[in-house]
Every structure is written in C-alpha cells, then in structure tokens.
Design a protein around this motif. Sequence first.
Motif, PDB file in Angstrom:
ATOM      1  N   TYR A   1       0.670  -1.374  -0.173  1.00  0.00           N
ATOM      2  CA  TYR A   1       0.605   0.288   0.240  1.00  0.00           C
ATOM      3  C   TYR A   1       0.972   1.122  -0.048  1.00  0.00           C
ATOM      4  CZ  TYR A   1      -2.905  -3.607   1.329  1.00  0.00           C
ATOM      5  OH  TYR A   1      -3.752  -4.807   1.324  1.00  0.00           O
ATOM      6  N   LYS A   2       2.304   1.068   0.064  1.00  0.00           N
ATOM      7  CA  LYS A   2       3.100   2.468   0.423  1.00  0.00           C
ATOM      8  C   LYS A   2       2.750   2.975  -0.969  1.00  0.00           C
ATOM      9  CE  LYS A   2       6.906  -0.169  -1.318  1.00  0.00           C
ATOM     10  NZ  LYS A   2       6.280  -1.875  -0.543  1.00  0.00           N
ATOM     11  N   ASP A   3       3.436   2.973  -1.956  1.00  0.00           N
ATOM     12  CA  ASP A   3       2.412   2.921  -3.447  1.00  0.00           C
ATOM     13  C   ASP A   3       1.497   3.953  -3.751  1.00  0.00           C
ATOM     14  OD1 ASP A   3       5.221   2.068  -4.480  1.00  0.00           O
ATOM     15  OD2 ASP A   3       4.066   0.478  -5.266  1.00  0.00           O
ATOM     16  N   LEU A   4       0.452   4.166  -2.793  1.00  0.00           N
ATOM     17  CA  LEU A   4      -0.627   4.608  -3.279  1.00  0.00           C
ATOM     18  C   LEU A   4      -0.444   5.837  -2.187  1.00  0.00           C
ATOM     19  CD1 LEU A   4      -3.626   2.030  -1.617  1.00  0.00           C
ATOM     20  CD2 LEU A   4      -2.338   2.241  -4.119  1.00  0.00           C
ATOM     21  N   PHE A   5       0.411   5.292  -1.088  1.00  0.00           N
ATOM     22  CA  PHE A   5       0.139   7.844  -0.842  1.00  0.00           C
ATOM     23  C   PHE A   5       1.700   8.222  -0.788  1.00  0.00           C
ATOM     24  CE2 PHE A   5       1.722   4.098   2.800  1.00  0.00           C
ATOM     25  CZ  PHE A   5       2.786   4.439   2.728  1.00  0.00           C
TER      26      PHE A   5
ATOM     27  N   CYS B   1       4.591   7.426  -3.685  1.00  0.00           N
ATOM     28  CA  CYS B   1       4.567   7.277  -5.069  1.00  0.00           C
ATOM     29  C   CYS B   1       5.683   7.174  -4.972  1.00  0.00           C
ATOM     30  CB  CYS B   1       4.028   8.481  -6.300  1.00  0.00           C
ATOM     31  SG  CYS B   1       2.042   7.640  -6.132  1.00  0.00           S
ATOM     32  N   THR B   2       6.517   5.763  -6.384  1.00  0.00           N
ATOM     33  CA  THR B   2       8.304   5.805  -6.524  1.00  0.00           C
ATOM     34  C   THR B   2       7.803   6.950  -7.572  1.00  0.00           C
ATOM     35  OG1 THR B   2       7.164   3.765  -7.987  1.00  0.00           O
ATOM     36  CG2 THR B   2       8.284   3.354  -5.699  1.00  0.00           C
ATOM     37  N   GLY B   3       9.525   7.249  -8.527  1.00  0.00           N
ATOM     38  CA  GLY B   3       9.284   7.761 -10.376  1.00  0.00           C
ATOM     39  C   GLY B   3       8.598   7.073 -10.424  1.00  0.00           C
ATOM     40  N   ALA B   4       8.947   5.732 -10.622  1.00  0.00           N
ATOM     41  CA  ALA B   4       7.951   4.822 -11.956  1.00  0.00           C
ATOM     42  C   ALA B   4       7.804   3.720 -11.387  1.00  0.00           C
ATOM     43  CB  ALA B   4       9.208   5.538 -12.902  1.00  0.00           C
ATOM     44  N   MET B   5       7.518   2.450 -12.260  1.00  0.00           N
ATOM     45  CA  MET B   5       7.266   1.039 -11.866  1.00  0.00           C
ATOM     46  C   MET B   5       7.418   0.591 -13.035  1.00  0.00           C
ATOM     47  SD  MET B   5       3.710  -0.260  -9.901  1.00  0.00           S
ATOM     48  CE  MET B   5       3.536   0.212  -8.363  1.00  0.00           C
ATOM     49  N   PHE B   6       8.165  -0.720 -12.509  1.00  0.00           N
ATOM     50  CA  PHE B   6       8.805  -1.397 -14.268  1.00  0.00           C
ATOM     51  C   PHE B   6       8.271  -2.236 -14.569  1.00  0.00           C
ATOM     52  CE2 PHE B   6      12.195  -4.332 -15.693  1.00  0.00           C
ATOM     53  CZ  PHE B   6      12.746  -3.612 -16.529  1.00  0.00           C
ATOM     54  N   ASN B   7       7.892  -2.757 -15.577  1.00  0.00           N
ATOM     55  CA  ASN B   7       7.360  -3.940 -16.237  1.00  0.00           C
ATOM     56  C   ASN B   7       8.860  -5.057 -16.680  1.00  0.00           C
ATOM     57  OD1 ASN B   7       5.735  -5.415 -17.923  1.00  0.00           O
ATOM     58  ND2 ASN B   7       4.092  -4.402 -18.451  1.00  0.00           N
ATOM     59  N   TRP B   8       8.454  -6.053 -15.286  1.00  0.00           N
ATOM     60  CA  TRP B   8       9.215  -7.328 -15.383  1.00  0.00           C
ATOM     61  C   TRP B   8       9.238  -7.729 -16.611  1.00  0.00           C
ATOM     62  CZ3 TRP B   8      11.295  -8.756 -10.784  1.00  0.00           C
ATOM     63  CH2 TRP B   8      11.425  -8.139  -9.518  1.00  0.00           C
TER      64      TRP B   8
ATOM     65  N   GLU C   1      -8.342  10.735 -10.186  1.00  0.00           N
ATOM     66  CA  GLU C   1      -8.648   9.894 -10.831  1.00  0.00           C
ATOM     67  C   GLU C   1      -8.659   8.398 -10.576  1.00  0.00           C
ATOM     68  OE1 GLU C   1      -8.351  10.488 -14.248  1.00  0.00           O
ATOM     69  OE2 GLU C   1      -8.289  12.549 -13.656  1.00  0.00           O
ATOM     70  N   VAL C   2      -7.922   8.693  -9.316  1.00  0.00           N
ATOM     71  CA  VAL C   2      -8.315   6.526  -8.563  1.00  0.00           C
ATOM     72  C   VAL C   2      -9.915   6.819  -8.704  1.00  0.00           C
ATOM     73  CG1 VAL C   2      -5.934   6.809  -7.768  1.00  0.00           C
ATOM     74  CG2 VAL C   2      -8.136   7.930  -6.598  1.00  0.00           C
ATOM     75  N   ASN C   3     -10.676   5.326  -8.217  1.00  0.00           N
ATOM     76  CA  ASN C   3     -12.446   5.281  -8.306  1.00  0.00           C
ATOM     77  C   ASN C   3     -12.380   5.381  -6.643  1.00  0.00           C
ATOM     78  OD1 ASN C   3     -12.916   5.843 -11.338  1.00  0.00           O
ATOM     79  ND2 ASN C   3     -11.498   3.680 -11.445  1.00  0.00           N
ATOM     80  N   PHE C   4     -11.903   5.145  -6.257  1.00  0.00           N
ATOM     81  CA  PHE C   4     -12.137   4.417  -4.858  1.00  0.00           C
ATOM     82  C   PHE C   4     -11.824   5.825  -3.849  1.00  0.00           C
ATOM     83  CE2 PHE C   4     -11.570   0.466  -6.040  1.00  0.00           C
ATOM     84  CZ  PHE C   4     -12.616  -0.153  -5.870  1.00  0.00           C
TER      85      PHE C   4
ATOM     86  N   VAL D   1      -1.576  -4.674  -9.377  1.00  0.00           N
ATOM     87  CA  VAL D   1      -2.302  -4.687  -8.501  1.00  0.00           C
ATOM     88  C   VAL D   1      -2.441  -2.880  -7.832  1.00  0.00           C
ATOM     89  CG1 VAL D   1      -4.372  -5.259  -7.119  1.00  0.00           C
ATOM     90  CG2 VAL D   1      -2.986  -6.680  -8.181  1.00  0.00           C
ATOM     91  N   MET D   2      -1.506  -2.488  -7.323  1.00  0.00           N
ATOM     92  CA  MET D   2      -1.706  -1.142  -7.052  1.00  0.00           C
ATOM     93  C   MET D   2      -1.513  -0.572  -7.816  1.00  0.00           C
ATOM     94  SD  MET D   2      -1.632  -1.240  -3.329  1.00  0.00           S
ATOM     95  CE  MET D   2      -2.885  -2.290  -3.940  1.00  0.00           C
ATOM     96  N   LEU D   3      -1.156  -0.675  -9.130  1.00  0.00           N
ATOM     97  CA  LEU D   3      -1.023  -0.100 -10.305  1.00  0.00           C
ATOM     98  C   LEU D   3      -1.987   0.068 -11.202  1.00  0.00           C
ATOM     99  CD1 LEU D   3       0.792   1.257 -12.480  1.00  0.00           C
ATOM    100  CD2 LEU D   3       1.223  -0.766 -13.847  1.00  0.00           C
ATOM    101  N   GLN D   4      -3.393  -1.002 -10.471  1.00  0.00           N
ATOM    102  CA  GLN D   4      -4.614  -0.692 -11.443  1.00  0.00           C
ATOM    103  C   GLN D   4      -5.303   0.088 -11.024  1.00  0.00           C
ATOM    104  OE1 GLN D   4      -6.115  -4.461 -12.223  1.00  0.00           O
ATOM    105  NE2 GLN D   4      -4.768  -5.231 -12.185  1.00  0.00           N
ATOM    106  N   LEU D   5      -5.334  -0.293  -9.444  1.00  0.00           N
ATOM    107  CA  LEU D   5      -5.830   0.865  -8.603  1.00  0.00           C
ATOM    108  C   LEU D   5      -5.101   2.635  -9.028  1.00  0.00           C
ATOM    109  CD1 LEU D   5      -6.631   0.181  -4.257  1.00  0.00           C
ATOM    110  CD2 LEU D   5      -6.950   2.660  -5.702  1.00  0.00           C
ATOM    111  N   ILE D   6      -4.229   2.926  -8.928  1.00  0.00           N
ATOM    112  CA  ILE D   6      -3.371   4.101  -8.832  1.00  0.00           C
ATOM    113  C   ILE D   6      -3.727   4.238 -10.289  1.00  0.00           C
ATOM    114  CG2 ILE D   6      -1.607   5.884  -9.196  1.00  0.00           C
ATOM    115  CD1 ILE D   6       0.048   3.502  -7.203  1.00  0.00           C
TER     116      ILE D   6
END
Length: 603
Positions: A80-84, A86-93, A260-263, A589-594
């Motif tokens: 949940y850290k990514d929700l409050f 954020c990192t500069g970017a997320m990597f697609n493995w 933009e988040v829906n929740f 999943v966190m990326l989808q939420l964000i």
Amino acid sequence: MTSTPRQNAFLHDLSRRRLLRAVGFGSAGAAGAGLLSACAGGDAADGAPTRFNGVFDFDLDAQTRNVHTEDGALLLNSVYKDLFLCTGAMFNWATGEWEHLLLEGHEWDGDDLLVTLEPELRWSDGEGLDADDMLYSYAMRILEAPPWGSGFPQVQEIEKIDDLTVRLGFEDPFDNIERSILKHRIVSKITYADLGERALNLVREGIRQGDVEHTEWNAEYIEFSPEEIVCSGPYKFDEARMSDARITLVRNEDGYQGTEVNFDEVVVHKGDNRQSALLVQQGEVDYSTLAPSAADQQAFQEVEGFTWIEHAGYDGVGLMFNYAAKPELEDVRVRKALARVLDGDQIGRVARGEGYHRVEYYTGLVDRQAEEIMSAQELAGLETYEQDLQKAEELLEEAGWSKEGGSWLLPDGSAAEFEIIGVAGWNDFELTATQVEEAWNGFGISTTARNVPEDNPWGIWGAGDFEVAVRHWGNPERPDHWGAFQMNFLTENDPGGEAPGQSFELQVESPSQGEVDLEELVEAAQRGRTEEERTEALRTMMTVFNELLPRIPLWGYTYLSPAVEGVRVESFDQDHPADRNEQYQDNHVMLQLIQGDLRPVQD
C-alpha cells in the motif's frame, strides 16, 4: 555483529519474510475475534464513500513516520506504500519498460541521467512538489547508499537543472543502473529540510557512507521522527481515523492521480497471516498479500466472489551449505547425492500449498528467467536433480562413502550427520527443514532439524553458525538476472572473513567451462558493456551452477494473493500487462488502483 555487504545484499527482500508466519486455525484467539468485530459492516450504506480494503500487520506505536528510511516505517513494507508515497516509476518485469508515476520521464545524456517530475503536483500538506524535493531525497540516499549497491552509490554529481528536473552524473554507468533512482520514493523537502540540505552539501563535498561526516549525519537521521507522513500519491492518511485496528487513507486530490482513482478511501486493517486469512473468509478484505496457510487456501474457495491473484515468483527456497563446517560437502558428488534424495515437488506442496512451483532446470535462476537466457536445446542438456535414490547411492559410493547397518559413513569411517536449520515462525521454512530431515534420515544420513529465532536469521547465516540452512535462492529484488547470482554466490559468503557464511570459494573448476571466477562473472553480468557480454556471463554462471550445485534449489515461489470481487471491487484484471511483476516491488494490483482501472461495485 556488524553486517557485511554480502550479508546485507538480500536483506531488504528478507524483511518481508517476517510476514510469512502462517499458523493453525485455532490460534487467532481473542485478537482475531476482536479484529473481525472491529471491522464488521460499516461501508455498505447508501451514500457511503467507496472503499478498497486491504490488510497488513502494522504497528502504530513501534513504526516510525521517517519514511525515507523505508524499512521500519509505517506501511512502507506493505504494497500500500505506492498509494500514498509513489515511486518515480514502476517497472514492467515482462517487457522491461517503465511506467512513469511521479516522474514525467527520464533520459540519458551521455553519462548523465536527467529525471523530470510531473508538473503541478502537490504534497498532502499543500506544498508544491518540485526538483528541490528530488534533490534532498536523492542526496540523502546517495549519502546512505553502501558502496556495493547499484545506482545511488555510483552517482558522482547531483544538480538541479530547473524547477522540475535534476541531473545525476555517473562515472562509467552500466545497463539498468538507473533502476534504484527511478524506483526511489521522493520525500517532502519541508519534512527533511535540515537533513536534506546537509546531505546535499556533504555529497557535493565527496562524503559517502562510512566517512566520519556521514556517521555524524546518520546518527541524527536514524533518530529523526516526524509526527506525520506527508504524501505524494493519490491517497493520504486520515489522522483522525488511525487506530490499532485500522488505518484509513483518503483522497489526496492534489497528489499524483488523486482525482483519477475510483475509490474514495483505502482501509488497511491490522492483521498477521492468520488474521488476514480470517478477514478474507469474512469478506472484509478485497486483496491481501499476506501468506495464507494451505488450510486457509482451501477455506477461501467457499468465499463468495473469491479469486486468486497470481504474482510471478523470482526466488525460491532451498538448502545453503556451510562448507567450512562440513568439508565433506566440498565433493560435488555429495551435494548431488543429497539433492537426489529429496522430492522438491512434494516439499514445496507441503510447505506452500498451491503457492509454489517445481524447479525444472537448476540454473540458479527461476525457470522463467532461465528460458529467457538459454535456448530450449541448451536447457534440455542441463542435469536435473529429481529424486533418484539409486543414483544418490551411486554418487555417495563414488565419493568414498559406505553404508553400514543402514547408516552412511564418511570416507574416514565416521558417521555422516547434518544439522539443518529453519526459522521459527516462517512456516514454509520450518516445513521444508522437517521434510529434509525426514528424507535424509530415511536414506540413512543422520539429520536433525531445528529452528533459529526469527528476529535475526541473517546474522546466523552470515556468521556461518550452521551446517545446512533452509535459505533463499534467486532474487525477487531485481528483474536484472545478475541479482540472482549475487544472492546465490556472494550473499553470506566471505570465506575466511568475519562473516564467512557459506565459505564457498568463488574460484571454481567447471567440467565444461574450466577455471572461472564467479565474482568476476557476477560483475560482468551486471556491468558488461554489451548485451552479448552480459548474457554470456549469465549463461556461464547458469552452467556452472547446474554442474556444481553449490546450493540445492528445492522449490520456487508462486505468490497467490487472495482477492474478493463483487463486494467492494467490481473485478480484478486477470490478464494485466504488468502481471509478471514481483508483488512487493512493482505490484500490478496497486498500479491498477492508481491508474483508475480498479472500479467499485455499482449499486
């Protein structure tokens, strides 16, 4: 004991192992009952805010709000850290591409990395988010970074270019060196004003970790305890609704993706593995990354709307040897025989239920990564170590062992015996250790399993206070393949040093590759100038690992996260473009939420 670089290289990954403490159904007790009653109902009324519910074993009193330290900070070991923050970017493995979050982009200009923030972002305290935040955050990390790390330790210069852009100057950069910079969590310049300014000046003076000036700065940094967490992501803490039972995050509308988040809210219930499983069964949690037991996994099937979210595993559990304590293990035939006694598939099933995968190739990499480096023909030519008791006997006899009265003797006539250590409270480690104990004893090798305390197994592994240890192989921290071999060969391995660990000599003789220096190969795989050079180093290490089997991979992790659809969350994307990401590093999943791809159930 002072930790060594090799001892610490995998430490950050292991902090999450504290989560893997699955226990029986009867142990939830009053704590579990109280937890369930505290969160029963409460978010289904008409007009109530839309809510996404998670769970994590946080501690409001013990955990710091000094989020730049990350380990030990509130919710910073959770997804949940990514929700409050954020990192500069997320990597697609899977694709090797970056999904920029706080950063608008990054680019290389020779040996300089330019990183640029998204414009018009604000912190949850109303302050603007700009290059000064980056400057202080990066400077503190450069000052703190151990020299053996990758990314920040190699930064030679740091400069503010404009209000949104910072230049990081490297000397002799290598492929993917920017990963730790892009993944870094930028913190508030207001919160860290004094520490950040001083760190920046020290870095520009050439001060680095271990210098006297750093030590003095670090003493204050460790003790620094801000009263609140200033947030950059789409959510922020609702201080009025923080308790020992739950933490509520509400929209941070000026933060990244805040509109933009829906929740409207994200609620994180407090719960360990067992309590989180109960919450899932009660339909109180929408998604959990805490480890359920095999029994819980079966119970989830009765939950209406239940589904598994599968996260790819990039590490596994096996056996690490102490060659100094048991010199008979230096004979490769002995190691191969010990592997042939074991049924890794069965051990994984008992230890993890459905949350494991069998090992096919024994290369030191998880199989999906091995298939990226070697062709099918090359992989088919590797030796496999599936259970074969007759082959195990042949190998031990070739090594000069003998059997008397059903028990194996070493070449000098003494009894063969081993002690294997698991970790108390790490259920999969405990179960792996006891199964190895049973198998080796049944084969005639006297084996005793015991568990070391969970508060510091890393110190025990690093000190070499073991004969055989249940330990990780591979590396979930890095999508870069060399990280697995850093773990397999270098972590907890300093023969003759203060922290000898495995005491495995790194200059080895390979039947097919001749004399090789494994430490040099790890560096070549990391820093090689061309992709061909890096791949060749990886291919050599994979071959050497398979031939010499310095540790035994038993099973690999498949991370199954329980989720519930149709209660609060409409549905989860089961075929997301980033679904091969490691769940704790770049959780899709966190990326989808964000990104606003997760939606609440519509009335």
